[in-house]
Design a protein around this motif. Structure first.
Motif, PDB file in Angstrom:
ATOM      1  N   ARG A  26     -52.369   9.829  -1.997  1.00  0.00           N
ATOM      2  CA  ARG A  26     -52.855   9.953  -0.629  1.00  0.00           C
ATOM      3  C   ARG A  26     -53.304   8.681   0.223  1.00  0.00           C
ATOM      4  N   HIS A  27     -53.760   7.735  -0.539  1.00  0.00           N
ATOM      5  CA  HIS A  27     -54.101   6.406  -0.012  1.00  0.00           C
ATOM      6  C   HIS A  27     -52.867   5.689   0.091  1.00  0.00           C
ATOM      7  N   ALA A  28     -51.836   5.634  -0.715  1.00  0.00           N
ATOM      8  CA  ALA A  28     -50.553   5.034  -0.401  1.00  0.00           C
ATOM      9  C   ALA A  28     -49.919   5.702   0.707  1.00  0.00           C
ATOM     10  N   LEU A  29     -49.771   7.082   0.722  1.00  0.00           N
ATOM     11  CA  LEU A  29     -49.046   7.603   1.727  1.00  0.00           C
ATOM     12  C   LEU A  29     -49.545   7.291   3.251  1.00  0.00           C
ATOM     13  N   GLY A  30     -50.872   7.128   3.077  1.00  0.00           N
ATOM     14  CA  GLY A  30     -51.538   6.849   4.454  1.00  0.00           C
ATOM     15  C   GLY A  30     -51.024   5.143   5.009  1.00  0.00           C
ATOM     16  N   GLN A  31     -50.859   4.270   4.229  1.00  0.00           N
ATOM     17  CA  GLN A  31     -50.076   3.094   4.252  1.00  0.00           C
ATOM     18  C   GLN A  31     -48.903   3.381   5.020  1.00  0.00           C
ATOM     19  N   HIS A  32     -48.184   4.342   4.736  1.00  0.00           N
ATOM     20  CA  HIS A  32     -46.760   4.575   5.231  1.00  0.00           C
ATOM     21  C   HIS A  32     -46.906   5.761   6.403  1.00  0.00           C
ATOM     22  N   GLY A  33     -48.222   5.752   7.013  1.00  0.00           N
ATOM     23  CA  GLY A  33     -48.321   6.859   8.222  1.00  0.00           C
ATOM     24  C   GLY A  33     -48.144   8.344   7.809  1.00  0.00           C
ATOM     25  N   ILE A  34     -48.268   8.738   6.556  1.00  0.00           N
ATOM     26  CA  ILE A  34     -48.170  10.061   6.153  1.00  0.00           C
ATOM     27  C   ILE A  34     -49.356  10.496   5.868  1.00  0.00           C
ATOM     28  N   GLN A  51     -42.549   6.003  -8.904  1.00  0.00           N
ATOM     29  CA  GLN A  51     -41.351   5.634  -8.047  1.00  0.00           C
ATOM     30  C   GLN A  51     -40.574   6.846  -7.817  1.00  0.00           C
ATOM     31  N   GLU A  52     -40.222   7.526  -9.076  1.00  0.00           N
ATOM     32  CA  GLU A  52     -39.319   8.474  -8.942  1.00  0.00           C
ATOM     33  C   GLU A  52     -39.881   9.682  -8.115  1.00  0.00           C
ATOM     34  N   LYS A  57     -39.751  13.227  -3.294  1.00  0.00           N
ATOM     35  CA  LYS A  57     -40.623  14.070  -2.407  1.00  0.00           C
ATOM     36  C   LYS A  57     -40.784  13.517  -0.920  1.00  0.00           C
ATOM     37  N   TYR A  58     -40.626  12.189  -0.626  1.00  0.00           N
ATOM     38  CA  TYR A  58     -40.694  11.471   0.849  1.00  0.00           C
ATOM     39  C   TYR A  58     -39.448  10.887   1.117  1.00  0.00           C
ATOM     40  N   ARG A  59     -38.515  10.847   0.203  1.00  0.00           N
ATOM     41  CA  ARG A  59     -37.119  10.272   0.577  1.00  0.00           C
ATOM     42  C   ARG A  59     -37.401   8.771   1.046  1.00  0.00           C
ATOM     43  N   PHE A  60     -38.208   7.937   0.089  1.00  0.00           N
ATOM     44  CA  PHE A  60     -38.578   6.649   0.033  1.00  0.00           C
ATOM     45  C   PHE A  60     -37.182   6.074  -0.332  1.00  0.00           C
ATOM     46  N   SER A  61     -37.033   4.783   0.118  1.00  0.00           N
ATOM     47  CA  SER A  61     -35.901   3.856  -0.243  1.00  0.00           C
ATOM     48  C   SER A  61     -36.578   3.358  -1.305  1.00  0.00           C
ATOM     49  N   GLU A  62     -35.907   2.634  -2.243  1.00  0.00           N
ATOM     50  CA  GLU A  62     -36.306   1.859  -3.424  1.00  0.00           C
ATOM     51  C   GLU A  62     -37.508   0.864  -2.865  1.00  0.00           C
ATOM     52  N   ALA A  63     -37.207   0.303  -2.050  1.00  0.00           N
ATOM     53  CA  ALA A  63     -38.255  -0.884  -1.620  1.00  0.00           C
ATOM     54  C   ALA A  63     -39.601   0.027  -1.097  1.00  0.00           C
ATOM     55  N   GLU A  64     -39.280   0.848  -0.372  1.00  0.00           N
ATOM     56  CA  GLU A  64     -40.480   1.734   0.028  1.00  0.00           C
ATOM     57  C   GLU A  64     -41.346   2.238  -0.951  1.00  0.00           C
ATOM     58  N   ALA A  65     -40.413   3.206  -2.186  1.00  0.00           N
ATOM     59  CA  ALA A  65     -41.323   3.523  -3.170  1.00  0.00           C
ATOM     60  C   ALA A  65     -42.092   2.432  -3.822  1.00  0.00           C
ATOM     61  N   TRP A  66     -41.487   1.283  -4.094  1.00  0.00           N
ATOM     62  CA  TRP A  66     -42.168   0.042  -4.749  1.00  0.00           C
ATOM     63  C   TRP A  66     -43.532  -0.118  -4.039  1.00  0.00           C
ATOM     64  N   GLU A  67     -43.329  -0.248  -2.617  1.00  0.00           N
ATOM     65  CA  GLU A  67     -44.390  -0.723  -1.924  1.00  0.00           C
ATOM     66  C   GLU A  67     -45.543   0.268  -1.931  1.00  0.00           C
TER      67      GLU A  67
END
Length: 218
Positions: A26-34, A51-52, A57-67
């Motif tokens: 939840r903390h990580a998603l909050g950093q992405h506005g979710i 990362q997977e 679940k959120y259709r993150f790109s590889e870079a977004e998933a790592w962030e």
């Protein structure tokens, strides 16, 4: 005695990490506005590589998933690690297995440094010959790689080993490595998910697992 070497998953098998993992996600998603208010929506993150799941679940790109993984760790390394508890009866299982002369290992997709800290915090470290997890840079995160690394490092014969886990990744990884598997039905994988992987054994409860090992049925 059928299995001399027993590999355990960590999350959802030895410990229940729901609170710590879902809050860190939840903390990580909050950093992405979710914004996620219901933590139960995030239980799918328990078990698979992070990362997977961020990608699926959120259709993150590889870079977004790592962030997102890095943001997750900001919370998890200081707080989420300890928002966790050992399943009732697990210490009895581990005590029994050691008394039977078996060797125990942890094979988890969680970074090894976090897994080791959790095991030490809950006084479980002494049970295990080896703790194998992923690296912080994301390498060796697939369960097949992790299981194989344990088998290779400890020179374990596949016929003497079994993997215990609560998600399909554990069971598929075991099959890929040529070893038997035990599904921990009390964890986070649904019965449908686990039975579809055709595990060698299926235990609905920790107590059921304990009784089976106590009777030398496995």
């Amino acid at each position: 005695m059928k299995y001399n070497h027993i590999l355990f998953d960590l999350d959802g098998t030895l410990t229940d990490p729901r609170e710590g993992i879902t809050k860190a996600v939840r903390h990580a998603l909050g950093q992405h506005g979710i914004i996620v208010n219901d933590l139960s929506e995030l239980e799918c993150f328990i078990g698979p590589p992070l990362q997977e799941t961020f990608t699926e679940k959120y259709r993150f790109s590889e870079a977004e998933a790592w962030e997102a993984v890095l943001s997750y760790r900001e919370y998890f390394k200081d707080t989420g690690l300890y928002e966790n508890e050992v399943y009732v009866g697990i210490r009895d299982v581990l005590d029994l297995l050691l008394s039977q002369g078996r060797q125990l290992y942890v094979a988890t997709s969680k970074p090894a440094v976090f897994a080791e800290t959790i095991l030490e915090h809950f006084q479980l470290s002494a049970y295990f010959t080896m703790v194998c997890g992923s690296e912080l840079d994301g390498t060796r995160s697939a369960k097949t790689e992790i299981i194989q690394h344990v088998l290779d490092t400890c020179r374990i014969q596949t016929s003497e080993a079994v993997m215990i886990g609560d998600r399909m990744h554990d069971l598929i990884g075991a099959r890929n490595c040529g070893i038997h598997s035990m599904a921990a039905g009390y964890g986070y994988g649904s019965e449908e998910e686990l039975t579809a992987c055709q595990p060698t054994y299926f235990f609905k409860t920790v107590e059921e697992m304990l009784r089976s090992f106590a009777s030398f049925a496995v």
